[in-house]
Write a protein that holds these residues in place. Structure first.
Motif, PDB file in Angstrom:
ATOM      1  N   UNK A   1      59.122  11.972   8.641  1.00  0.00           N
ATOM      2  CA  UNK A   1      59.811  10.682   8.532  1.00  0.00           C
ATOM      3  C   UNK A   1      61.134  10.725   9.305  1.00  0.00           C
ATOM      4  N   UNK A   2      61.887  11.801   9.112  1.00  0.00           N
ATOM      5  CA  UNK A   2      63.180  11.917   9.807  1.00  0.00           C
ATOM      6  C   UNK A   2      62.994  12.123  11.310  1.00  0.00           C
ATOM      7  N   UNK A   3      61.854  12.687  11.685  1.00  0.00           N
ATOM      8  CA  UNK A   3      61.589  12.919  13.115  1.00  0.00           C
ATOM      9  C   UNK A   3      60.966  11.692  13.786  1.00  0.00           C
ATOM     10  N   UNK A   4      60.605  10.696  12.996  1.00  0.00           N
ATOM     11  CA  UNK A   4      59.933   9.515  13.546  1.00  0.00           C
ATOM     12  C   UNK A   4      58.518   9.846  14.000  1.00  0.00           C
ATOM     13  N   UNK A   5      57.938  10.902  13.439  1.00  0.00           N
ATOM     14  CA  UNK A   5      56.577  11.299  13.830  1.00  0.00           C
ATOM     15  C   UNK A   5      55.576  10.654  12.877  1.00  0.00           C
ATOM     16  N   UNK A   6      55.259   9.411  13.195  1.00  0.00           N
ATOM     17  CA  UNK A   6      54.480   8.574  12.280  1.00  0.00           C
ATOM     18  C   UNK A   6      53.036   9.055  12.119  1.00  0.00           C
ATOM     19  N   UNK A   7      52.418   9.416  13.234  1.00  0.00           N
ATOM     20  CA  UNK A   7      51.009   9.851  13.171  1.00  0.00           C
ATOM     21  C   UNK A   7      50.896  11.155  12.381  1.00  0.00           C
ATOM     22  N   UNK A   8      51.825  12.067  12.635  1.00  0.00           N
ATOM     23  CA  UNK A   8      51.815  13.336  11.917  1.00  0.00           C
ATOM     24  C   UNK A   8      51.997  13.111  10.413  1.00  0.00           C
ATOM     25  N   UNK A   9      52.853  12.150  10.081  1.00  0.00           N
ATOM     26  CA  UNK A   9      53.123  11.851   8.662  1.00  0.00           C
ATOM     27  C   UNK A   9      51.846  11.376   7.969  1.00  0.00           C
ATOM     28  N   UNK A  10      51.070  10.567   8.678  1.00  0.00           N
ATOM     29  CA  UNK A  10      49.800  10.067   8.129  1.00  0.00           C
ATOM     30  C   UNK A  10      48.781  11.211   8.020  1.00  0.00           C
ATOM     31  N   UNK A  11      48.591  11.948   9.121  1.00  0.00           N
ATOM     32  CA  UNK A  11      47.526  12.957   9.158  1.00  0.00           C
ATOM     33  C   UNK A  11      47.805  14.144   8.250  1.00  0.00           C
ATOM     34  N   UNK A  12      49.075  14.424   8.047  1.00  0.00           N
ATOM     35  CA  UNK A  12      49.455  15.528   7.162  1.00  0.00           C
ATOM     36  C   UNK A  12      48.868  15.321   5.767  1.00  0.00           C
ATOM     37  N   UNK A  13      48.900  14.088   5.272  1.00  0.00           N
ATOM     38  CA  UNK A  13      48.353  13.784   3.941  1.00  0.00           C
ATOM     39  C   UNK A  13      46.822  13.697   4.017  1.00  0.00           C
ATOM     40  N   UNK A  14      46.314  13.070   5.084  1.00  0.00           N
ATOM     41  CA  UNK A  14      44.856  12.923   5.233  1.00  0.00           C
ATOM     42  C   UNK A  14      44.150  14.285   5.180  1.00  0.00           C
ATOM     43  N   UNK A  15      44.771  15.272   5.805  1.00  0.00           N
ATOM     44  CA  UNK A  15      44.168  16.613   5.881  1.00  0.00           C
ATOM     45  C   UNK A  15      43.985  17.268   4.513  1.00  0.00           C
ATOM     46  N   UNK A  16      44.910  16.998   3.584  1.00  0.00           N
ATOM     47  CA  UNK A  16      44.842  17.713   2.292  1.00  0.00           C
ATOM     48  C   UNK A  16      44.109  16.935   1.201  1.00  0.00           C
ATOM     49  N   UNK A  17      43.985  15.626   1.387  1.00  0.00           N
ATOM     50  CA  UNK A  17      43.423  14.771   0.326  1.00  0.00           C
ATOM     51  C   UNK A  17      42.122  15.287  -0.298  1.00  0.00           C
ATOM     52  N   UNK A  18      41.129  15.709   0.493  1.00  0.00           N
ATOM     53  CA  UNK A  18      39.851  16.131  -0.114  1.00  0.00           C
ATOM     54  C   UNK A  18      39.973  17.353  -1.021  1.00  0.00           C
ATOM     55  N   UNK A  19      41.051  18.107  -0.866  1.00  0.00           N
ATOM     56  CA  UNK A  19      41.209  19.317  -1.676  1.00  0.00           C
ATOM     57  C   UNK A  19      41.817  19.028  -3.042  1.00  0.00           C
TER      58      UNK A  19
ATOM     59  N   UNK B   1      55.646  24.205   7.290  1.00  0.00           N
ATOM     60  CA  UNK B   1      55.074  23.556   6.095  1.00  0.00           C
ATOM     61  C   UNK B   1      53.595  23.228   6.332  1.00  0.00           C
ATOM     62  N   UNK B   2      53.287  22.788   7.543  1.00  0.00           N
ATOM     63  CA  UNK B   2      51.886  22.468   7.849  1.00  0.00           C
ATOM     64  C   UNK B   2      51.027  23.735   7.860  1.00  0.00           C
ATOM     65  N   UNK B   3      51.587  24.853   8.313  1.00  0.00           N
ATOM     66  CA  UNK B   3      50.855  26.128   8.263  1.00  0.00           C
ATOM     67  C   UNK B   3      50.558  26.513   6.818  1.00  0.00           C
ATOM     68  N   UNK B   4      51.521  26.288   5.945  1.00  0.00           N
ATOM     69  CA  UNK B   4      51.303  26.573   4.515  1.00  0.00           C
ATOM     70  C   UNK B   4      50.129  25.745   4.012  1.00  0.00           C
ATOM     71  N   UNK B   5      50.101  24.470   4.408  1.00  0.00           N
ATOM     72  CA  UNK B   5      49.081  23.544   3.892  1.00  0.00           C
ATOM     73  C   UNK B   5      47.668  23.876   4.383  1.00  0.00           C
ATOM     74  N   UNK B   6      47.569  24.554   5.515  1.00  0.00           N
ATOM     75  CA  UNK B   6      46.246  24.973   5.996  1.00  0.00           C
ATOM     76  C   UNK B   6      45.605  25.909   4.976  1.00  0.00           C
ATOM     77  N   UNK B   7      46.393  26.829   4.467  1.00  0.00           N
ATOM     78  CA  UNK B   7      45.888  27.784   3.466  1.00  0.00           C
ATOM     79  C   UNK B   7      45.981  27.244   2.046  1.00  0.00           C
ATOM     80  N   UNK B   8      46.989  26.395   1.811  1.00  0.00           N
ATOM     81  CA  UNK B   8      47.266  25.920   0.447  1.00  0.00           C
ATOM     82  C   UNK B   8      47.437  24.393   0.423  1.00  0.00           C
ATOM     83  N   UNK B   9      46.333  23.663   0.583  1.00  0.00           N
ATOM     84  CA  UNK B   9      46.454  22.200   0.682  1.00  0.00           C
ATOM     85  C   UNK B   9      46.981  21.504  -0.586  1.00  0.00           C
ATOM     86  N   UNK B  10      47.037  22.231  -1.689  1.00  0.00           N
ATOM     87  CA  UNK B  10      47.569  21.601  -2.915  1.00  0.00           C
ATOM     88  C   UNK B  10      49.018  21.980  -3.175  1.00  0.00           C
TER      89      UNK B  10
END
Ligand SMILES: [Fe+2]
Length: 466
Positions: free
Chosen positions: A152-170, A130-139
């Motif tokens: 969220x299910x993996x308890x990967x809190x930092x990734x959960x935050x940064x995943x959204x931060x990365x796409x926001x400007x697009x 899913x993150x690979x998809x977002x690199x090319x298609x942030x929307x």
């Protein structure tokens, strides 16, 4: 008839997210499902998510992304697994088969791959896709939401935050579902302890969309984590009419509301919310989020010394059929609270034995991989506590307490296990454990000052001359 605002074939193409189908109806239904997923709200006019899933299938039975969103949402619900549910397993197979016979875009192909990985329990790998998809298609909101829930299910809190931060400007404010990004980012921020920033973002989201229940939820978390009990109570009451329209999230928001009452020691008020909202909604929906909330609430109240009477028995009707699902260790631990609360040894054993079996040969399933080291010892700790073996509970949880995040969920949800180790240490006969309880309480008070619940536990420690 679907609203004109839902995107047809052309509109998706213009956004750079083309869908492989010639059916405008199928494209719009895909959008309708996506919107309901993101807004946590079944729209009755559209027939809800279920109705739209049936309709998209009818509009174009071969529409791969229609299968991806429908199958993916069933998996995200965590209420069934391909090991137990043949219908779900065949839906995954059908999606993969269809994809292999069509000339899809690379993005669609990756979505199929991610759902397949998810179905096998390889959730970390699915998130990578899913993150690979977002690199090319942030929307691509579907990739973003699946990834958000996956982390969220993996308890990967930092990734959960940064995943959204990365796409926001697009994203631009005119894009459909734009405002919902704020709630998602806010949640990632608060799970990584940026509470002030999180609150600001969530309030911005609410200013744009007052009925964004996930934004409300983010504010509820901030008040919970800062032990701002009065602010939390006031906020939930003043916004109730806005977020109760989110039928898939309302129960969870009521759960947060009830936590403030438990925090204050207002057990009757908490039980009232349990009876009138949490339990009622959980029994009706059978949704896993509602179910774990109900389990957790009863367990928290019991630890506080409150009698929950027959409520566990009622809840067992919902949890018992899921005893051998093992989609998430987080769910298993909550189901166990109920079978232990009911003294239903058979169900407890069935859950534990089936989990032990799966842990022996975990394969690529992440949950089974961490079952041996984290899931099973945590389950055993609950069993020992129930049997009054408090020192054993402490011994099991003490080495794991900084690894609780790995079972997934939020800090607020996992606090039930932090409370458990304190209660067990206070009750243990072992003098070292009693001193350890004092350390845990000092630590808790430092991280989250002014908590009435922590103060009560400190009082209890004093009265036990610890
Ligand atoms: Fe929450």
């Amino acid at each position: 008839m679907l609203a004109a605002s839902f995107r047809d074939c052309k509109a998706w193409e213009v956004e750079g997210l083309p869908l492989t189908t010639t059916s405008n109806e199928a494209c719009k239904l895909y959008d309708a499902i996506l919107k309901q997923y993101v807004t946590w709200r079944n729209d009755e006019v559209l027939g809800g998510i279920e109705g739209c899933m049936t309709a998209v299938q009818a509009a174009d039975p071969n529409f791969v992304m229609g299968h991806v969103i429908s199958t993916g949402l069933q998996l995200v619900g965590t209420g069934s697994s391909v090991l137990q549910d043949e219908k779900l397993a065949s839906a995954v197979r059908r999606t993969v088969e269809l994809a292999s016979s069509q000339d899809l875009t690379p993005r669609e192909r990756m979505h199929v791959k991610a759902v397949e990985l998810f179905s096998r329990g390889a959730l970390g790998k699915a998130c990578d896709v899913w993150e690979d998809i977002l690199v090319e298609h942030p929307t691509d909101m579907l990739a973003l939401k699946f990834s958000h829930d996956g982390f969220f299910y993996l308890g990967e809190q930092i990734q959960m935050r940064d995943s959204v931060a990365r796409v926001l400007p697009y994203w631009k404010p005119h894009m459909p579902l734009y405002s919902y990004l704020k709630g998602m980012y806010s949640f990632g921020l608060l799970e990584t302890r940026f509470y002030d920033q999180a609150e600001k973002l969530a309030k911005e989201g609410l200013a744009l969309t007052p009925e964004d229940g996930w934004c409300t939820h983010a504010v509820a978390h901030v008040h919970e984590m800062k032990a701002e009990v009065e602010k939390g109570l006031k906020f939930m009451a003043s916004t109730e009419k806005d977020w109760t329209v989110c039928d898939m999230l309302a129960c969870h928001n009521y759960w947060h509301w009830a936590l403030y009452h438990i925090e204050k020691g207002e057990y009757e008020a908490a039980l009232k919310i349990y009876d009138e909202q949490v339990s009622r909604r959980c029994l009706k929906s059978g949704a896993m989020l509602d179910t774990v909330d109900a389990c957790s609430m009863l367990y928290r109240l019991e630890m506080e010394g409150v009698s929950v009477k027959d409520r566990y028995r009622e809840l067992l009707q919902v949890t018992e059929p899921h005893s051998e699902d093992h989609t998430l260790l987080f769910n298993d631990l909550h189901f166990l609270m109920v079978s232990l609360g009911c003294k239903d040894t058979g169900t407890t054993q069935r859950l534990l034995e089936s989990l032990r079996e799966l842990a022996k040969e975990p394969g690529e399933n992440h949950q089974f991989q961490i079952a041996e080291t984290i899931g099973l010892p945590m389950c055993q700790a609950l069993v020992e506590y129930d049997q009054g073996n408090y020192s054993k509970t402490v011994e099991l949880l003490k080495p794991l307490r900084y690894h609780f995040t790995e079972i997934g969920g939020s800090d607020a949800q996992r606090d039930v296990f932090s409370q458990l180790i304190i209660h067990a240490a206070l009750k243990s006969e072992d003098k070292y454990h009693q001193r350890f309880a004092r350390c845990l309480l000092v630590e808790r008070d430092a991280a989250r000052p002014n908590s009435p619940l922590t103060d009560r536990l400190i009082q209890r420690a004093h009265s036990l001359h610890i």
